[in-house]
Design a protein around this motif. Structure first.
Motif, PDB file in Angstrom:
ATOM      1  N   CYS A  70      -1.498   8.284   0.244  1.00  0.00           N
ATOM      2  CA  CYS A  70      -1.614   9.440  -0.649  1.00  0.00           C
ATOM      3  C   CYS A  70      -2.290  10.575   0.101  1.00  0.00           C
ATOM      4  O   CYS A  70      -3.444  10.450   0.509  1.00  0.00           O
TER       5      CYS A  70
ATOM      6  N   LEU B 237      -1.899  10.816  -5.423  1.00  0.00           N
ATOM      7  CA  LEU B 237      -2.866   9.814  -5.873  1.00  0.00           C
ATOM      8  C   LEU B 237      -2.712   9.544  -7.369  1.00  0.00           C
ATOM      9  O   LEU B 237      -2.675   8.390  -7.810  1.00  0.00           O
TER      10      LEU B 237
ATOM     11  N   TYR C  83       0.837  -1.200   0.000  1.00  0.00           N
ATOM     12  CA  TYR C  83       0.000   0.000   0.000  1.00  0.00           C
ATOM     13  C   TYR C  83       0.866   1.242   0.000  1.00  0.00           C
ATOM     14  O   TYR C  83       2.030   1.220   0.376  1.00  0.00           O
TER      15      TYR C  83
ATOM     16  N   LEU D  58      -6.649  -3.307  -7.227  1.00  0.00           N
ATOM     17  CA  LEU D  58      -6.491  -2.109  -6.402  1.00  0.00           C
ATOM     18  C   LEU D  58      -7.643  -1.965  -5.426  1.00  0.00           C
ATOM     19  O   LEU D  58      -8.755  -2.393  -5.698  1.00  0.00           O
TER      20      LEU D  58
ATOM     21  N   TRP E 101      -8.646  -1.892 -10.840  1.00  0.00           N
ATOM     22  CA  TRP E 101      -9.632  -1.979  -9.773  1.00  0.00           C
ATOM     23  C   TRP E 101     -10.399  -3.284  -9.940  1.00  0.00           C
ATOM     24  O   TRP E 101     -10.431  -3.855 -11.036  1.00  0.00           O
TER      25      TRP E 101
ATOM     26  N   ILE F   9     -13.106   9.181  -3.821  1.00  0.00           N
ATOM     27  CA  ILE F   9     -11.718   9.040  -3.389  1.00  0.00           C
ATOM     28  C   ILE F   9     -11.099  10.418  -3.186  1.00  0.00           C
ATOM     29  O   ILE F   9     -10.454  10.677  -2.169  1.00  0.00           O
TER      30      ILE F   9
ATOM     31  N   ILE G  65      -3.907   3.698  -0.992  1.00  0.00           N
ATOM     32  CA  ILE G  65      -4.140   2.924  -2.208  1.00  0.00           C
ATOM     33  C   ILE G  65      -3.258   1.692  -2.095  1.00  0.00           C
ATOM     34  O   ILE G  65      -2.075   1.796  -1.768  1.00  0.00           O
TER      35      ILE G  65
ATOM     36  N   TRP H 109      -8.924   1.048  -2.161  1.00  0.00           N
ATOM     37  CA  TRP H 109      -8.601   2.284  -1.461  1.00  0.00           C
ATOM     38  C   TRP H 109      -9.365   2.320  -0.155  1.00  0.00           C
ATOM     39  O   TRP H 109     -10.389   1.670   0.008  1.00  0.00           O
TER      40      TRP H 109
ATOM     41  N   LEU I 196      -1.697   5.955  -9.177  1.00  0.00           N
ATOM     42  CA  LEU I 196      -2.623   5.317 -10.120  1.00  0.00           C
ATOM     43  C   LEU I 196      -2.036   5.211 -11.528  1.00  0.00           C
ATOM     44  O   LEU I 196      -2.269   4.225 -12.224  1.00  0.00           O
TER      45      LEU I 196
ATOM     46  N   CYS J  47       0.240   2.308 -11.451  1.00  0.00           N
ATOM     47  CA  CYS J  47      -0.555   1.073 -11.478  1.00  0.00           C
ATOM     48  C   CYS J  47      -1.047   0.769 -12.883  1.00  0.00           C
ATOM     49  O   CYS J  47      -1.092  -0.393 -13.283  1.00  0.00           O
TER      50      CYS J  47
ATOM     51  N   ILE K 144     -10.566   7.506 -11.207  1.00  0.00           N
ATOM     52  CA  ILE K 144     -10.629   7.973  -9.827  1.00  0.00           C
ATOM     53  C   ILE K 144     -12.043   8.462  -9.581  1.00  0.00           C
ATOM     54  O   ILE K 144     -12.505   9.392 -10.225  1.00  0.00           O
TER      55      ILE K 144
END
Length: 100
Positions: free
Chosen positions: A19, A25, A16, A71, A39, A52, A60, A73, A29, A32, A48
């Motif tokens: 952020c 953030l 993790y 993913l 997700w 969030i 995250i 959050w 992302l 990722c 997003i």
């Protein structure tokens, strides 16, 4: 483009990143996305939700599910790092980005 070193780490064990800002953030992302981590429901990483962004700071993270990483959050104040088996890679992640 995210470095191979960061992508390799994101594709490793459960992790993790904390952020605190929208910029942090977005950095997580986007990395990722480059690492092909989505997700749940296979929605690509850069998506997003407004929720969030309204809940910052957030955590995250990625966990393995059916041999793929997904993913998730969570609001940072609700996250129990001691109760998880996830590795905190926050400092490492942002330091690696600075060194690219």
């Amino acid at each position: 483009m995210t470095s191979k070193k960061i992508i390799d780490q994101l594709q490793q064990l459960d992790w993790y990143v904390e952020c605190k800002t929208e910029h942090e953030l977005a950095l997580v992302l986007n990395a990722c996305l480059d690492a092909n981590i989505n997700w749940l429901g296979n929605v690509q990483a850069p998506f997003i939700s407004d929720q969030i962004q309204q809940e910052l700071p957030v955590v995250i993270g990625a966990y393995s599910l059916f041999d793929a990483y997904r993913l998730y959050w969570e609001v940072q104040e609700d996250f129990d790092a001691g109760g998880s088996n996830l590795e905190n890679i926050t400092d490492w992640f942002f330091e690696e980005l600075r060194n690219e």
